[in-house]
Design a protein around this motif. Structure first.
Motif, PDB file in Angstrom:
ATOM      1  N   VAL A   1      -5.594   4.042  -9.101  1.00  0.00           N
ATOM      2  CA  VAL A   1      -4.391   4.153  -9.936  1.00  0.00           C
ATOM      3  C   VAL A   1      -4.803   4.927 -11.180  1.00  0.00           C
ATOM      4  O   VAL A   1      -5.190   4.362 -12.195  1.00  0.00           O
ATOM      5  CB  VAL A   1      -3.841   2.763 -10.310  1.00  0.00           C
TER       6      VAL A   1
ATOM      7  N   ALA B   1       4.613   0.397  -1.113  1.00  0.00           N
ATOM      8  CA  ALA B   1       4.998   0.248  -2.523  1.00  0.00           C
ATOM      9  C   ALA B   1       3.879   0.735  -3.429  1.00  0.00           C
ATOM     10  O   ALA B   1       2.715   0.762  -3.044  1.00  0.00           O
ATOM     11  CB  ALA B   1       5.331  -1.204  -2.838  1.00  0.00           C
ATOM     12  N   ASP B   2       4.268   1.113  -4.637  1.00  0.00           N
ATOM     13  CA  ASP B   2       3.346   1.535  -5.679  1.00  0.00           C
ATOM     14  C   ASP B   2       2.954   0.312  -6.502  1.00  0.00           C
ATOM     15  O   ASP B   2       3.810  -0.503  -6.867  1.00  0.00           O
ATOM     16  CB  ASP B   2       4.043   2.580  -6.570  1.00  0.00           C
ATOM     17  N   ALA B   3       1.663   0.177  -6.802  1.00  0.00           N
ATOM     18  CA  ALA B   3       1.184  -0.980  -7.571  1.00  0.00           C
ATOM     19  C   ALA B   3       1.826  -1.069  -8.948  1.00  0.00           C
ATOM     20  O   ALA B   3       1.879  -2.144  -9.550  1.00  0.00           O
ATOM     21  CB  ALA B   3      -0.336  -0.911  -7.711  1.00  0.00           C
ATOM     22  N   ARG B   4       2.320   0.071  -9.450  1.00  0.00           N
ATOM     23  CA  ARG B   4       2.911   0.074 -10.786  1.00  0.00           C
ATOM     24  C   ARG B   4       4.386  -0.287 -10.774  1.00  0.00           C
ATOM     25  O   ARG B   4       4.996  -0.478 -11.827  1.00  0.00           O
ATOM     26  CB  ARG B   4       2.717   1.457 -11.415  1.00  0.00           C
TER      27      ARG B   4
ATOM     28  N   ALA C   1       0.379  -1.282 -13.813  1.00  0.00           N
ATOM     29  CA  ALA C   1       0.022  -2.024 -12.605  1.00  0.00           C
ATOM     30  C   ALA C   1      -0.376  -3.451 -12.950  1.00  0.00           C
ATOM     31  O   ALA C   1       0.061  -4.411 -12.299  1.00  0.00           O
ATOM     32  CB  ALA C   1      -1.107  -1.311 -11.861  1.00  0.00           C
TER      33      ALA C   1
ATOM     34  N   ASP D   1       0.864  -1.178   0.000  1.00  0.00           N
ATOM     35  CA  ASP D   1       0.000   0.000   0.000  1.00  0.00           C
ATOM     36  C   ASP D   1       0.899   1.227   0.000  1.00  0.00           C
ATOM     37  O   ASP D   1       2.039   1.176   0.466  1.00  0.00           O
ATOM     38  CB  ASP D   1      -0.906   0.002   1.238  1.00  0.00           C
ATOM     39  N   VAL D   2       0.381   2.339  -0.528  1.00  0.00           N
ATOM     40  CA  VAL D   2       1.172   3.574  -0.546  1.00  0.00           C
ATOM     41  C   VAL D   2       1.084   4.313   0.783  1.00  0.00           C
ATOM     42  O   VAL D   2       1.838   5.254   1.022  1.00  0.00           O
ATOM     43  CB  VAL D   2       0.717   4.512  -1.682  1.00  0.00           C
TER      44      VAL D   2
ATOM     45  N   THR E   1      -8.737  -1.398  -5.795  1.00  0.00           N
ATOM     46  CA  THR E   1      -7.526  -0.557  -5.816  1.00  0.00           C
ATOM     47  C   THR E   1      -7.320   0.154  -7.144  1.00  0.00           C
ATOM     48  O   THR E   1      -6.941   1.328  -7.184  1.00  0.00           O
ATOM     49  CB  THR E   1      -6.283  -1.399  -5.484  1.00  0.00           C
TER      50      THR E   1
END
Length: 211
Positions: A187, A163-166, A194, A141-142, A183
């Protein structure tokens, strides 16, 4: 709630502070072939002529979104307050059905330890019940505060990572199952990155669960 929302939209998002909105292509298929669709609560919506996705365009830039989360009375006093007060109801009506759907799709036959990635894990309530089965759950999660909460309250079988999903910080072919529940709508740019990164870190024969 409407009073807070309408005031905050006017003073934070549509405040004419020089921070222009961002025009984007379709976030689903990246096509630039779209048409104006409607205006709702001051936001302009477009519809993609290729895949029929409806999306806000132009949309607030990252500074405006950041200001909304930090300064909005609606967000802090109404939305967060109501989520806290209705936590049990929210879990029963929203989270549990998602867990049941997830568990239906997890085949434990022949798997001694299941490695699951929860993208946009929040407070990890979605996969909290999965921890009871032979598994290791990694949540990303950010939000640093949510990741801290997860690591302090979800036991040894859950590990939270900022962390960033991308840009998932994992090697290829690591996870048996990947869950991304609610989620992707957050984004707002490069959604395809992602999804591509989910595919990259998922083991051959595994599955990616997106809702």
């Amino acid at each position: 709630a409407d009073k807070y929302y309408n005031r905050d939209i006017k003073t934070i998002i549509f405040d004419n502070d020089g921070e222009d909105f961002i025009s984007i292509d379709c976030p689903a298929c990246e096509s630039d072939n779209y048409s104006k669709y409607c205006i709702h609560k001051s936001f302009e919506y477009c519809i993609c002529n290729e895949c029929d996705t409806v999306f806000v365009n132009p949309r607030p830039g990252i500074i405006k979104i950041s200001n909304w989360y930090q300064k909005s009375d609606f967000h802090s006093n109404i939305r967060f307050k109501s989520l806290k007060e209705n936590r049990i109801k929210r879990f029963e009506l929203i989270i549990k059905p998602r867990i049941k759907e997830l568990l239906k799709r997890i085949d434990l036959k022949g798997i001694k330890t299941l490695k699951i990635l929860d993208i946009g894990c929040g407070d990890a309530s979605l996969l909290s019940e999965v921890i009871d089965i032979p598994s290791l759950v990694i949540g990303v999660d950010v939000s640093s505060s949510l990741v801290k909460f997860c690591n302090g309250n979800r036991g040894d079988k859950f590990k939270g990572i900022i962390a960033d999903a991308r840009m998932l910080p994992f090697k290829p072919n690591v996870f048996d199952k990947i869950v991304c529940a609610g989620t992707l709508p957050y984004v707002t740019m490069n959604t395809d990155k992602a999804i591509a990164d989910m595919v990259r870190v998922c083991k051959p024969g595994g599955f990616i669960f997106i809702s």
